[in-house]
Design an enzyme around this catalytic site. Structure first.
Site, PDB file in Angstrom:
ATOM      1  N   HIS A 234       0.798  -1.229   0.000  1.00 20.65           N
ATOM      2  CA  HIS A 234       0.000   0.000   0.000  1.00 20.65           C
ATOM      3  C   HIS A 234       0.827   1.273   0.000  1.00 20.65           C
ATOM      4  O   HIS A 234       0.279   2.366  -0.070  1.00 20.65           O
ATOM      5  CB  HIS A 234      -0.928   0.034   1.214  1.00 20.65           C
TER       6      HIS A 234
HETATM    7  C1  UD1 Z   1      -1.881   5.374   6.120  1.00 24.31           C
HETATM    8  C2  UD1 Z   1      -0.535   5.792   6.737  1.00 24.31           C
HETATM    9  C3  UD1 Z   1       0.467   4.666   6.568  1.00 24.31           C
HETATM   10  C4  UD1 Z   1      -0.061   3.366   7.130  1.00 24.31           C
HETATM   11  C5  UD1 Z   1      -1.398   3.068   6.459  1.00 24.31           C
HETATM   12  C6  UD1 Z   1      -2.029   1.784   6.955  1.00 24.31           C
HETATM   13  C7  UD1 Z   1       0.039   8.180   6.680  1.00 24.31           C
HETATM   14  C8  UD1 Z   1       0.869   9.208   6.020  1.00 24.31           C
HETATM   15  N1  UD1 Z   1       0.003   6.962   6.088  1.00 24.31           N
HETATM   16  O1  UD1 Z   1      -1.682   5.251   4.725  1.00 24.31           O
HETATM   17  O2  UD1 Z   1       1.659   5.008   7.259  1.00 24.31           O
HETATM   18  O3  UD1 Z   1       0.865   2.342   6.886  1.00 24.31           O
HETATM   19  O4  UD1 Z   1      -2.294   4.148   6.717  1.00 24.31           O
HETATM   20  O5  UD1 Z   1      -3.125   1.468   6.159  1.00 24.31           O
HETATM   21  O6  UD1 Z   1      -0.561   8.463   7.692  1.00 24.31           O
HETATM   22  N2  UD1 Z   1      -9.427   4.624   2.486  1.00 24.31           N
HETATM   23  C9  UD1 Z   1     -10.595   3.908   2.554  1.00 24.31           C
HETATM   24  N3  UD1 Z   1     -11.088   3.608   3.783  1.00 24.31           N
HETATM   25  C10 UD1 Z   1     -10.476   4.004   4.929  1.00 24.31           C
HETATM   26  C11 UD1 Z   1      -9.294   4.738   4.844  1.00 24.31           C
HETATM   27  C12 UD1 Z   1      -8.774   5.037   3.615  1.00 24.31           C
HETATM   28  O7  UD1 Z   1     -11.175   3.524   1.556  1.00 24.31           O
HETATM   29  O8  UD1 Z   1     -11.003   3.690   6.016  1.00 24.31           O
HETATM   30  C13 UD1 Z   1      -8.875   4.935   1.168  1.00 24.31           C
HETATM   31  C14 UD1 Z   1      -9.105   6.358   0.755  1.00 24.31           C
HETATM   32  O9  UD1 Z   1      -9.592   6.359  -0.546  1.00 24.31           O
HETATM   33  C15 UD1 Z   1      -7.729   7.001   0.799  1.00 24.31           C
HETATM   34  C16 UD1 Z   1      -6.780   5.815   0.695  1.00 24.31           C
HETATM   35  O10 UD1 Z   1      -7.476   4.692   1.208  1.00 24.31           O
HETATM   36  O11 UD1 Z   1      -7.533   7.906  -0.226  1.00 24.31           O
HETATM   37  C17 UD1 Z   1      -5.519   6.031   1.477  1.00 24.31           C
HETATM   38  O12 UD1 Z   1      -5.776   6.253   2.853  1.00 24.31           O
HETATM   39  P1  UD1 Z   1      -4.847   7.242   3.753  1.00 24.31           P
HETATM   40  O13 UD1 Z   1      -5.288   7.203   5.155  1.00 24.31           O
HETATM   41  O14 UD1 Z   1      -4.739   8.539   3.095  1.00 24.31           O
HETATM   42  O15 UD1 Z   1      -3.419   6.634   3.690  1.00 24.31           O
HETATM   43  P2  UD1 Z   1      -2.926   5.152   3.700  1.00 24.31           P
HETATM   44  O16 UD1 Z   1      -2.390   4.877   2.362  1.00 24.31           O
HETATM   45  O17 UD1 Z   1      -3.950   4.209   4.251  1.00 24.31           O
END
Ligand code: UD1
Length: 409
Positions: A234
């Site tokens: 991811h």
């Molecule tokens: C975040 C953390 C990363 C951690 C990861 C675990 C930061 C900078 N990054 O990255 O260190 O390893 O979490 O997963 O804080 N989304 C959903 N549902 C959710 C949450 C997110 O669908 O409940 C989708 C959204 O479309 C979003 C994407 O996942 O754009 C990324 O989520 P985000 O929280 O921005 O960062 P992660 O890549 O999950």
């Protein structure tokens, strides 16, 4: 004594769970109310889905968050700023003695920064002011890769923290090199491992292997192996660049011709697969597949904690770019191939089951084949003994009782 525990994204929940358990244990032992901890869990809402958040609270028996900041997904700046804006009034109202942040996500740095500048009077109408003690759990890890948002979060959170709890010896050296006083640093072990050990027996009851058709072991030579590997992926650097992501998928497809791979897919990675037109290269597996799994790269929805632990513990190998999974595979005794150029967790290589493969197709395939030939066993680096949470709570108790760190006026 009052604590605010901050959790925002999936890997935070396992770390907070160990601390909550240790606080409950502390409270059950002390006799005077003055020595008890009052605590509240603040969920920033960085992860908000049932599959990325809700299920973890239930399975880890975490208390319902007292406050949900509901920030959701957005750019780094917007997400960090929203958490800060919404966390400040919570601190002003609750006026805790300490704010505990864990790991390296945007919620970690955002709440540490708010805590570093929020002050309140020591007593009503007193002129002296204090700010909460800032406690960072999992401090000092360094990849030295400043293109990772997490590295920025780690370094800056550590610079603000008053009490820094580290999981491995290397972290102490990293912090000392950055000028952080030795007295602030405590080598306590690993809260994620606490949670793994605590829930290992429950995870064995998970039906996930039957549901995915993975339970039948195969005999290979004199040994019996479970014929599948697990993939997680991811990191923005791996999945947001189509060239890099294609290369990794090529490697996974090659490996999966002989070893079926199960890939519980993170929402970010799934979105990129669709965006880059790569859906034809993966197979989507329903949750109730039931038949013996075939060769190929099988994607499933993100799993809950217990199912994932069960899946990982019986895997022949795990390929990942996660930080926590490098640690969990070490304790589970499962070979791990990390698809990154660096790791902030070197103990998983020196005392664990982990190797670094980078992200180039040939290197991932080569390291995987090499790892599959290795015999590995469960390893426990120093202090990874299930008691990190207890050590943390005991040190927080003593530090808050001294009350000297946080006086600001
Ligand atoms: C975040 C953390 C990363 C951690 C990861 C675990 C930061 C900078 N990054 O990255 O260190 O390893 O979490 O997963 O804080 N989304 C959903 N549902 C959710 C949450 C997110 O669908 O409940 C989708 C959204 O479309 C979003 C994407 O996942 O754009 C990324 O989520 P985000 O929280 O921005 O960062 P992660 O890549 O999950």
């Amino acid at each position: 004594m009052k604590l605010v525990l901050v959790a925002g994204a999936r890997p935070n929940f396992m770390k907070i769970a160990s601390i909550v358990d240790a606080i409950d244990m502390h409270n059950s032992k002390v006799r005077t109310v003055r020595h008890r901890f009052e605590y509240l869990v603040v969920h920033t809402g960085q992860h908000y889905d049932e599959k990325m958040s809700g299920t973890f609270f239930r399975e880890l028996q975490l208390p319902r968050p007292a406050v949900d900041l509901e920030v959701g997904s957005s750019s780094h700046a917007v997400q960090t700023a929203e958490i800060m804006k919404r966390f400040e009034p919570v601190l002003e109202k609750e006026q805790p003695d300490a704010v505990v942040v864990v790991g390296d996500v945007n919620s970690t740095i955002a709440c540490a920064l708010v805590a570093s500048k929020t002050t309140y009077p020591t007593e009503p109408h007193a002129s002296k002011k204090i700010r909460p003690l800032i406690v960072h759990v999992e401090a000092g890890l360094r990849s030295r890769d400043w293109s990772m948002p997490e590295e920025i979060n780690r370094v800056l959170t550590d610079a603000m923290a008053d009490v820094l709890f580290v999981t491995e010896e290397d972290a102490i050296r990293n912090l000392r090199r950055e000028g952080i006083a030795r007295r602030k640093i405590h080598f306590v072990g690993n809260t994620m491992v606490d949670t793994l050990l605590r829930h290992a027996a429950r995870a064995e009851q998970s039906p996930i292997l039957q549901l995915l058709g993975l339970e039948r072991p195969r005999r290979v030579g004199p040994t019996t192996i479970n014929p599948y590997g697990v993939v997680t992926l991811h990191r923005p650097s791996n999945v947001d660049d189509p060239h890099v992501f294609r290369g990794i998928l090529d490697a996974l497809l090659r490996i999966s011709q002989t070893l079926p791979l199960v890939f519980p897919i993170h929402p970010r990675s799934f979105a990129r697969i669709k965006e880059f037109g790569l859906t034809s290269r993966i197979k989507m597996l329903g949750p109730e597949h039931g038949r013996d799994i075939e060769a190929g790269l099988h994607c499933i929805e993100p799993l809950g904690y217990l199912d994932f632990l069960r899946l990982m513990s019986k895997a022949r190998i795990v390929l990942t770019d996660s930080g926590g999974i490098q640690e969990e595979t070490t304790v589970l005794g499962v070979p791990c191939v990390t698809m990154r150029e660096n790791t902030e967790r070197p103990v998983t290589m020196s005392q664990g089951t982990n190797v670094l493969a980078g992200t180039a197709k040939e290197a991932v395939v080569r390291q995987t084949l090499r790892q599959l030939k290795r015999t590995v066993k469960s390893m426990r680096p120093d202090f990874w003994d299930g008691k990190a949470g207890e050590r943390i709570v005991s040190i927080i108790f003593k530090t808050v009782a001294k009350g000297t760190h946080t006086r600001v006026g």
